[in-house]
Design an enzyme around this catalytic site. Structure first.
Site, mmCIF file in Angstrom:
data_model
loop_
_atom_site.group_PDB
_atom_site.id
_atom_site.type_symbol
_atom_site.label_atom_id
_atom_site.label_comp_id
_atom_site.label_asym_id
_atom_site.label_seq_id
_atom_site.Cartn_x
_atom_site.Cartn_y
_atom_site.Cartn_z
ATOM 1 N N ASP A 26 48.051 46.340 47.467
ATOM 2 C CA ASP A 26 47.046 45.320 47.780
ATOM 3 C C ASP A 26 46.273 45.696 49.048
ATOM 4 O O ASP A 26 46.809 46.370 49.929
ATOM 5 C CB ASP A 26 47.753 43.965 47.960
ATOM 6 C CG ASP A 26 46.789 42.799 47.839
ATOM 7 O OD1 ASP A 26 45.634 43.007 47.396
ATOM 8 O OD2 ASP A 26 47.192 41.671 48.188
ATOM 9 N N ASN A 74 43.348 39.611 37.272
ATOM 10 C CA ASN A 74 42.255 40.348 37.910
ATOM 11 C C ASN A 74 40.951 40.367 37.096
ATOM 12 O O ASN A 74 39.896 40.759 37.613
ATOM 13 C CB ASN A 74 42.674 41.784 38.270
ATOM 14 C CG ASN A 74 43.622 41.847 39.446
ATOM 15 O OD1 ASN A 74 44.509 42.716 39.511
ATOM 16 N ND2 ASN A 74 43.470 40.959 40.415
HETATM 17 C C1 IPE Z 1 47.996 41.743 43.017
HETATM 18 O O1 IPE Z 1 46.957 41.726 43.937
HETATM 19 C C2 IPE Z 1 47.618 42.585 41.843
HETATM 20 C C3 IPE Z 1 47.509 44.007 42.105
HETATM 21 C C4 IPE Z 1 47.817 44.625 43.210
HETATM 22 C C5 IPE Z 1 47.046 44.778 40.995
HETATM 23 P P1 IPE Z 1 45.879 40.548 43.960
HETATM 24 O O2 IPE Z 1 45.008 40.827 45.119
HETATM 25 O O3 IPE Z 1 45.238 40.429 42.644
HETATM 26 O O4 IPE Z 1 46.802 39.271 44.186
HETATM 27 P P2 IPE Z 1 46.433 37.844 44.798
HETATM 28 O O5 IPE Z 1 45.231 37.345 44.057
HETATM 29 O O6 IPE Z 1 46.143 38.062 46.244
HETATM 30 O O7 IPE Z 1 47.663 37.022 44.583
HETATM 31 C C1 IPE Z 2 44.424 45.605 45.232
HETATM 32 O O1 IPE Z 2 43.454 45.461 46.205
HETATM 33 C C2 IPE Z 2 43.916 46.299 43.994
HETATM 34 C C3 IPE Z 2 43.717 45.409 42.844
HETATM 35 C C4 IPE Z 2 44.101 44.171 42.759
HETATM 36 C C5 IPE Z 2 43.047 45.974 41.693
HETATM 37 P P1 IPE Z 2 42.491 44.192 46.230
HETATM 38 O O2 IPE Z 2 41.269 44.517 45.450
HETATM 39 O O3 IPE Z 2 43.219 42.968 45.784
HETATM 40 O O4 IPE Z 2 42.143 44.114 47.768
HETATM 41 P P2 IPE Z 2 41.990 42.797 48.631
HETATM 42 O O5 IPE Z 2 43.252 42.000 48.478
HETATM 43 O O6 IPE Z 2 40.800 42.071 48.104
HETATM 44 O O7 IPE Z 2 41.801 43.304 50.020
HETATM 45 MG MG MG Z 3 44.288 41.554 46.783
#
Ligand code: IPE
Ligand code: IPE
Ligand code: MG
Length: 248
Positions: A26, A74
């Site tokens: 993340d 997502n």
């Molecule tokens: C969790 O991250 C999913 C992945 C790392 C693929 P998100 O960024 O989607 O999770 P939330 O929305 O903060 O819970």
């Molecule tokens: C994790 O990084 C990757 C995916 C969920 C695909 P994020 O895209 O959630 O990054 P933040 O949480 O917005 O910084």
């Molecule tokens: Mg995230």
């Protein structure tokens, strides 16, 4: 890049030999936004970090590495980001195929792949077959994965088998249910790491990680290096896992 001066005792009695580490990668978006760049730049940098980590797995004592790349939630993101991520996954498979074959990496995908575009589904099928003979590192990518979705699909399959007379409802136990999950070929994770400072599980491996240790680190995924993992593993080796029992 990899700091050998940090001792990592793979033979430490508390470290299981075939470690399974699962990672909620993340913070890609924030990493890019902090620099005034589009979120996709963060995802691209994140993919590079994946490559480096996979390469170092044997050295780190990690036999199974499971990475959360795209959740069932997502899809709520912008079309641009979703399409960008999908093409990044396809590009990663194409670019890394040769290296994975050479380095003994077996690549698998978990999650509901039926919602992915046809080209990506074909690529996934192809790389899983290409690397099926490998056994040095088991890399599993969770793509359109959600723990609730996985358990729901498993339940549907079990119900079908019971209705077809292939399975007796009274024989269903946790071993049987495990065999209906996407992770049927994997051991349960020993450790789940989440980067970026969020302290939630976000629907990742709820069944499999019931007894896993968790580590939450503030590091954003694009800044997470093999050394970051090494430090976490050193800390993990000191923990006492009781599995509900009492240790002497
Ligand atoms: C969790 O991250 C999913 C992945 C790392 C693929 P998100 O960024 O989607 O999770 P939330 O929305 O903060 O819970
Ligand atoms: C994790 O990084 C990757 C995916 C969920 C695909 P994020 O895209 O959630 O990054 P933040 O949480 O917005 O910084
Ligand atoms: Mg995230």
């Amino acid at each position: 890049m990899f700091d050998k001066s940090v001792p990592h005792d793979r033979d430490h009695p508390a470290l299981p030999r075939d470690l399974h580490v699962a990672v909620i990668m993340d913070g890609n978006g924030r990493w890019a936004q902090n620099r005034g760049w589009p979120r996709l730049v963060g995802h691209r940098k994140g993919a590079e970090q994946v490559r480096k980590l996979v390469e170092m797995c044997p050295e780190l004592g990690i036999r199974y590495l499971t990475l959360y790349a795209f959740s069932t939630e997502n899809w709520k993101r912008s079309t641009e980001e979703v399409l960008g991520l999908m093409s990044l996954f396809a590009r990663y498979i194409r670019r890394e195929a040769g290296r994975m074959k050479r380095e003994g990496v077996r690549l698998r995908f978990i999650g509901d792949r039926t919602r992915l575009n046809d080209d990506l589904q074909m690529l996934i099928q192809w790389i899983e077959t290409e690397t099926a003979g490998n056994d040095r590192v088991h890399l599993t990518v969770a793509l359109n994965y959600g723990g609730r979705d996985e358990i729901t699909r498993a339940t549907r399959a079990i119900a079908r088998d019971v209705a077809a007379g292939k399975l007796d409802a009274d024989d269903i136990n946790d071993d049987v249910l495990s065999r209906y999950l996407d992770t049927r070929q994997l051991p349960d994770p020993d450790l789940v790491v989440r980067t970026s400072g969020e302290t939630r599980v976000s629907n990742f491996l709820p069944w499999q990680a019931a007894y896993s240790e968790y580590v939450f680190t503030a590091t954003l995924w694009p800044d997470f290096t093999p050394l970051s993992m090494q430090n976490i593993l050193n800390d993990f080796a000191k923990r006492e896992r009781r599995f509900g029992g009492v240790n002497a």
